[in-house]
Design an enzyme around this catalytic site. Sequence first.
Site, PDB file in Angstrom:
ATOM      1  N   ALA A 157     -18.664 -11.800   9.425  1.00 20.84           N
ATOM      2  CA  ALA A 157     -18.780 -12.716   8.450  1.00 20.84           C
ATOM      3  C   ALA A 157     -18.743 -14.293   8.855  1.00 20.84           C
ATOM      4  O   ALA A 157     -17.722 -14.561   9.698  1.00 20.84           O
ATOM      5  CB  ALA A 157     -17.557 -12.682   7.262  1.00 20.84           C
ATOM      6  N   ALA A 158     -19.581 -15.134   8.563  1.00 18.77           N
ATOM      7  CA  ALA A 158     -19.590 -16.445   8.985  1.00 18.77           C
ATOM      8  C   ALA A 158     -18.334 -17.226   8.693  1.00 18.77           C
ATOM      9  O   ALA A 158     -17.874 -18.045   9.781  1.00 18.77           O
ATOM     10  CB  ALA A 158     -20.663 -17.110   8.482  1.00 18.77           C
ATOM     11  N   CYS A 159     -17.748 -16.980   7.641  1.00 20.12           N
ATOM     12  CA  CYS A 159     -16.410 -17.564   7.421  1.00 20.12           C
ATOM     13  C   CYS A 159     -15.393 -17.184   8.094  1.00 20.12           C
ATOM     14  O   CYS A 159     -13.959 -17.472   7.798  1.00 20.12           O
ATOM     15  CB  CYS A 159     -16.314 -17.575   5.679  1.00 20.12           C
ATOM     16  N   HIS A 160     -15.456 -15.898   8.938  1.00 17.48           N
ATOM     17  CA  HIS A 160     -14.486 -15.599   9.660  1.00 17.48           C
ATOM     18  C   HIS A 160     -14.701 -15.730  11.221  1.00 17.48           C
ATOM     19  O   HIS A 160     -14.237 -15.028  12.237  1.00 17.48           O
ATOM     20  CB  HIS A 160     -14.287 -13.969   9.740  1.00 17.48           C
TER      21      HIS A 160
END
Length: 381
Positions: free
Chosen positions: A322-325
């Site tokens: 995930a991009a937010c990770h």
Amino acid sequence: MWTGANAKTIINQSRENVARMIGGKPEDIIFTSGGTESNNLVFHTAMEHFRRSCRAAEQQSKGQKNYQNGSVGLPHIIISNVEHDSIKLPAEHLLKDGKADVTFVPVSKVTARVEVDDIIAAVRPTTCLISIMLANNETGVLMPVREICQRIKWLNRQRQHPRILLHTDAAQALGKIRVDVCDLEVDYLTIVGHKFYAPRIGALFVNGPGTKTPLYPMLFGGGQERNFRPGTENTPMIAGLGKAAELVTANLSDYEGHMRSTRLYLEERLQAVFGEEKIHFNSHFPGSDTLPNTCNVSILGPRVQGQKVLSSCTRLLASVGAACHSDGGDRPSHILLSCGVSPEVAANALRLSVGRGTSRADVDTVVDDLRDTVQLLEEMD
């Protein structure tokens, strides 16, 4: 320059466009700042819904055991173990603070889907919310949301209170596959603009907010969004969301077909260049449908961990999960591990997503970049 009347017209038109995209009604759309707010609003509502249901039940049957003090206990929430952090973390927060019980239902390590029977088995007398994502953001696997909702609605008819509320975070699916709230039979559906080429703003579908389905505000202020989400509307962002939704409604079949054919070409090229024995697709699970755009792949080998490959590529822009990770370092994705992918394979994972404008020439460029990078890494001491 917009007048107040102009702004209202634009907001109303956008509301209609967003509703049309998901097969809903304009009055069921509440604009929010994004997916995180929408998801937290659902959790907040479920907790308040449980409290009010208990109070009403107590008033109707005085002398019976109090929900809050007896063995029945706290409100109970069910989610899967592969949800986005904007679902997982609110649930964990409520659990840690002793405000709710939470069941994290594991997905199948064969299909990477949450099983309907496992969700049903987790239901308790105090269950007030079930939240299952429509499509996983790392594997692209589609979850059986419709089947879950049908089974739970039958259960709701057999019980007095609290009603089990049904929510799906559709962030990853919108703009890629058909999403219809009537077909899904959900009470709430989260909409995230930047996932379908809109600005970074969101919305929440609520099936009859405040009438058929409860919705309790987290904020209090000027009364915007019928008091469900007060605060001055961000008209330009809402306008962009509405236009993007209009484009999805008009062109979804073309978008989906292009992304699917491009992704299949990407997978073919990866196998041709690296060989089938060196490629493992973490988005291929028997019996599961997936999004048309998502290719989660591991190039096998001891020196080609995903983060190392991405940092060495000169052309490819992608993520290991995930991009937010993106600050997760070299740790394998817990999502892939939960889906039965081994730690060694998960550590090498690359999430390659194609878009509406991705061409076969783009794919060729990326695969060549990967080939050269992997060769360089494998030759290093």
